[in-house]
Design a protein around this motif. Structure first.
Motif, mmCIF file in Angstrom:
data_model
loop_
_atom_site.group_PDB
_atom_site.id
_atom_site.type_symbol
_atom_site.label_atom_id
_atom_site.label_comp_id
_atom_site.label_asym_id
_atom_site.label_seq_id
_atom_site.Cartn_x
_atom_site.Cartn_y
_atom_site.Cartn_z
ATOM 1 N N ARG A 143 108.701 -23.654 24.317
ATOM 2 C CA ARG A 143 107.928 -23.862 25.545
ATOM 3 C C ARG A 143 107.487 -22.540 26.146
ATOM 4 N NH1 ARG A 143 104.427 -24.559 27.948
ATOM 5 N NH2 ARG A 143 104.073 -25.642 29.913
ATOM 6 N N ARG A 144 108.331 -21.489 26.054
ATOM 7 C CA ARG A 144 107.930 -20.175 26.544
ATOM 8 C C ARG A 144 106.815 -19.593 25.673
ATOM 9 N NH1 ARG A 144 108.202 -21.224 30.631
ATOM 10 N NH2 ARG A 144 107.350 -19.158 31.058
ATOM 11 N N PHE A 145 106.836 -19.925 24.379
ATOM 12 C CA PHE A 145 105.774 -19.449 23.487
ATOM 13 C C PHE A 145 104.434 -20.064 23.878
ATOM 14 C CE2 PHE A 145 103.292 -19.874 19.507
ATOM 15 C CZ PHE A 145 103.155 -18.531 19.187
ATOM 16 N N GLU A 146 104.424 -21.352 24.184
ATOM 17 C CA GLU A 146 103.185 -21.994 24.626
ATOM 18 C C GLU A 146 102.715 -21.410 25.954
ATOM 19 O OE1 GLU A 146 103.553 -26.193 24.746
ATOM 20 O OE2 GLU A 146 103.824 -26.426 22.573
ATOM 21 N N ALA A 147 103.667 -21.171 26.881
ATOM 22 C CA ALA A 147 103.294 -20.578 28.168
ATOM 23 C C ALA A 147 102.732 -19.175 27.981
ATOM 24 C CB ALA A 147 104.514 -20.550 29.087
ATOM 25 N N LEU A 148 103.287 -18.419 27.030
ATOM 26 C CA LEU A 148 102.776 -17.075 26.735
ATOM 27 C C LEU A 148 101.337 -17.138 26.236
ATOM 28 C CD1 LEU A 148 102.983 -14.020 26.066
ATOM 29 C CD2 LEU A 148 104.034 -14.693 23.878
ATOM 30 N N LEU A 246 100.517 -10.391 18.392
ATOM 31 C CA LEU A 246 101.049 -9.150 18.969
ATOM 32 C C LEU A 246 99.965 -8.083 19.083
ATOM 33 C CD1 LEU A 246 104.509 -8.942 17.156
ATOM 34 C CD2 LEU A 246 104.103 -9.442 19.574
ATOM 35 N N LYS A 247 99.040 -8.051 18.127
ATOM 36 C CA LYS A 247 97.936 -7.095 18.189
ATOM 37 C C LYS A 247 97.030 -7.394 19.377
ATOM 38 C CE LYS A 247 94.155 -5.196 15.398
ATOM 39 N NZ LYS A 247 93.441 -5.264 14.091
ATOM 40 N N LEU A 248 96.798 -8.690 19.625
ATOM 41 C CA LEU A 248 95.963 -9.084 20.761
ATOM 42 C C LEU A 248 96.646 -8.730 22.082
ATOM 43 C CD1 LEU A 248 93.290 -10.486 21.479
ATOM 44 C CD2 LEU A 248 94.529 -12.654 21.531
ATOM 45 N N ILE A 249 97.963 -8.908 22.141
ATOM 46 C CA ILE A 249 98.706 -8.549 23.356
ATOM 47 C C ILE A 249 98.663 -7.037 23.569
ATOM 48 C CG2 ILE A 249 101.011 -8.504 24.407
ATOM 49 C CD1 ILE A 249 101.595 -11.164 23.039
ATOM 50 N N GLY A 250 98.740 -6.282 22.465
ATOM 51 C CA GLY A 250 98.709 -4.823 22.574
ATOM 52 C C GLY A 250 97.400 -4.287 23.109
ATOM 53 N N GLN A 251 96.334 -5.083 23.066
ATOM 54 C CA GLN A 251 95.038 -4.654 23.581
ATOM 55 C C GLN A 251 94.927 -4.832 25.097
ATOM 56 O OE1 GLN A 251 92.175 -6.905 21.320
ATOM 57 N NE2 GLN A 251 92.595 -5.821 19.388
ATOM 58 N N ARG A 252 95.928 -5.474 25.706
ATOM 59 C CA ARG A 252 95.914 -5.667 27.161
ATOM 60 C C ARG A 252 96.406 -4.396 27.858
ATOM 61 N NH1 ARG A 252 92.384 -9.549 27.605
ATOM 62 N NH2 ARG A 252 92.831 -11.228 26.131
ATOM 63 N N ALA A 258 103.093 -6.348 30.822
ATOM 64 C CA ALA A 258 104.322 -6.599 31.582
ATOM 65 C C ALA A 258 104.321 -8.013 32.155
ATOM 66 C CB ALA A 258 104.455 -5.568 32.699
ATOM 67 N N ALA A 259 103.136 -8.473 32.598
ATOM 68 C CA ALA A 259 103.042 -9.832 33.134
ATOM 69 C C ALA A 259 103.304 -10.861 32.041
ATOM 70 C CB ALA A 259 101.669 -10.050 33.757
ATOM 71 N N LEU A 260 102.788 -10.624 30.838
ATOM 72 C CA LEU A 260 103.035 -11.537 29.722
ATOM 73 C C LEU A 260 104.502 -11.520 29.315
ATOM 74 C CD1 LEU A 260 99.887 -10.796 27.517
ATOM 75 C CD2 LEU A 260 100.300 -12.806 28.960
ATOM 76 N N LEU A 261 105.129 -10.351 29.400
ATOM 77 C CA LEU A 261 106.551 -10.255 29.073
ATOM 78 C C LEU A 261 107.393 -11.049 30.080
ATOM 79 C CD1 LEU A 261 108.044 -8.776 26.784
ATOM 80 C CD2 LEU A 261 108.558 -6.942 28.408
ATOM 81 N N ALA A 262 106.979 -11.015 31.352
ATOM 82 C CA ALA A 262 107.685 -11.786 32.380
ATOM 83 C C ALA A 262 107.542 -13.284 32.133
ATOM 84 C CB ALA A 262 107.156 -11.422 33.760
ATOM 85 N N VAL A 263 106.370 -13.715 31.656
ATOM 86 C CA VAL A 263 106.174 -15.128 31.335
ATOM 87 C C VAL A 263 107.076 -15.537 30.175
ATOM 88 C CG1 VAL A 263 104.525 -16.823 30.462
ATOM 89 C CG2 VAL A 263 103.819 -15.194 32.215
ATOM 90 N N ALA A 264 107.171 -14.681 29.159
ATOM 91 C CA ALA A 264 107.986 -15.004 27.986
ATOM 92 C C ALA A 264 109.464 -15.094 28.340
ATOM 93 C CB ALA A 264 107.765 -13.961 26.899
ATOM 94 N N TYR A 265 109.935 -14.225 29.229
ATOM 95 C CA TYR A 265 111.353 -14.168 29.571
ATOM 96 C C TYR A 265 111.700 -14.969 30.835
ATOM 97 C CZ TYR A 265 112.323 -10.519 26.121
ATOM 98 O OH TYR A 265 112.506 -9.823 24.953
ATOM 99 N N GLU A 266 110.839 -15.854 31.237
ATOM 100 C CA GLU A 266 111.091 -16.620 32.462
ATOM 101 C C GLU A 266 112.214 -17.636 32.250
ATOM 102 O OE1 GLU A 266 108.767 -19.860 35.305
ATOM 103 O OE2 GLU A 266 107.612 -18.442 34.088
#
Length: 316
Positions: A143-148, A246-252, A258-266
């Motif tokens: 579910r965290r993966f889908e939210a990410l 991960l490559k797409l996230i690295g382009q942010r 950091a915001a995406l990391l907070a969503v993943a670890y919520e």
């Protein structure tokens, strides 16, 4: 002579009245029967036959009253023995004093064992990574993966729509862009050791066809088989594996990452979510086989499928 009581005087007067009335009625009866016989040729003698019934009635009543007077007089004359009351000492029954109760030790009551496996205590939260890597995708649940993925598309400017649980019809995320009236759909598969095959991609193509869509995106934390990649390319499906994600996230930007990391670890990001009711699952110990598994906390109200702990990332 003993002094009469008031009740005795009343009874004596009553007896006197009975005797007087009885004598009077008897005298009248005799007159009605005898006198007409001595006065033949007169009016009274003529009425003699008519007066005889009244005379006999008067005699009967008089005799009855005199008889009642006689009975009452005999009852009053007979001596009455007064009952002698004997006082008996009152004996109170005393109950024997029971011996003091001796406290008997009781055996401890054992709680009945549940028929279903009991949930284990909450596991400590795994250590969170500070930067994006494949370890982050492996640590989070489906579910965290889908939210990410949804948050990543929202950062790209899409308006997103999803549902947390229940039947989704093969669509995890709807994407709407201001540059096009045609929506796009995304299917997310949080797998690790298992590659997405052509079977799963073909099913996604069927979902696209049911909505009359010519393109879609299939995202996985794992990889795609060569056959699945070829099928996706031939049918307008954008296949995006964990490395590409991960490559797409690295382009942010740093803030966006950091915001995406907070969503993943919520929340309890490592604990699976029940796909049927959206409740966090609990760890249970199997009574039929070795090992533990994840089960819905709302069981038996919710009959969502269980997930073996060893395959938690390969089943959703």
């Amino acid at each position: 002579m003993a002094k009469q009581t008031r009740a005795e005087r009343r009874r004596e007067r009553a007896r006197g009245k009975l005797a007087s009335a009885g004598g009077s009625m008897t005298f009248v009866g005799l007159l009605l029967l005898v006198v007409p016989g001595f006065m033949q040729g007169t009016i009274i003698g003529t009425l003699g036959p008519a007066l005889r019934p009244a005379g006999w009635a008067a005699l009967v009543v008089g005799a009855a009253l005199l008889g009642l007077h006689y009975v009452m007089a005999r009852m009053a004359a007979s001596p009455q023995a007064e009952p002698i009351e004997q006082s008996r000492p009152t004996v109170r029954a005393t109950r024997p004093t029971p011996p003091p109760a001796v406290a008997t030790p009781r055996e401890p009551v054992l709680a009945s064992e549940p028929s279903q496996p009991t949930p284990s205590r909450s596991e400590p939260s795994p250590k969170q990574a500070q930067q994006w890597s494949a370890a982050v995708l492996a640590a989070i649940e489906w579910r965290r993966f889908e939210a990410l993925c949804e948050a990543l598309y929202a950062q790209a400017g899409f308006t997103t729509r999803s549902q947390s649980h229940g039947a989704d019809g093969g669509i995890d995320i709807w994407l709407h862009s201001k540059h096009s009236d045609v929506p796009r759909i995304v299917q997310c598969k949080h797998w690790q050791s298992k590659a997405v095959g052509v079977k799963e991609v073909r099913e996604f193509l069927g979902v696209m066809a049911s909505h009359q869509l010519k393109s879609g995106t299939y995202v996985t934390s794992s990889t795609f088989s060569a056959e699945a990649l070829a099928f996706a390319k031939a049918n307008g499906i954008h296949a995006q594996d964990g490395t590409a994600l991960l490559k797409l996230i690295g382009q942010r930007t740093t803030e966006q990452q950091a915001a995406l990391l907070a969503v993943a670890y919520e929340g309890e990001y490592w604990r699976p979510t029940c796909a049927s009711c959206g409740t966090k699952m609990v760890e249970r110990n199997s009574t039929k086989s070795e090992g533990s598994f994840w089960g819905c906390a709302n069981y038996p109200k919710c009959r969502g499928r269980t997930i073996p702990k060893s395959k938690v990332s390969a089943t959703v």
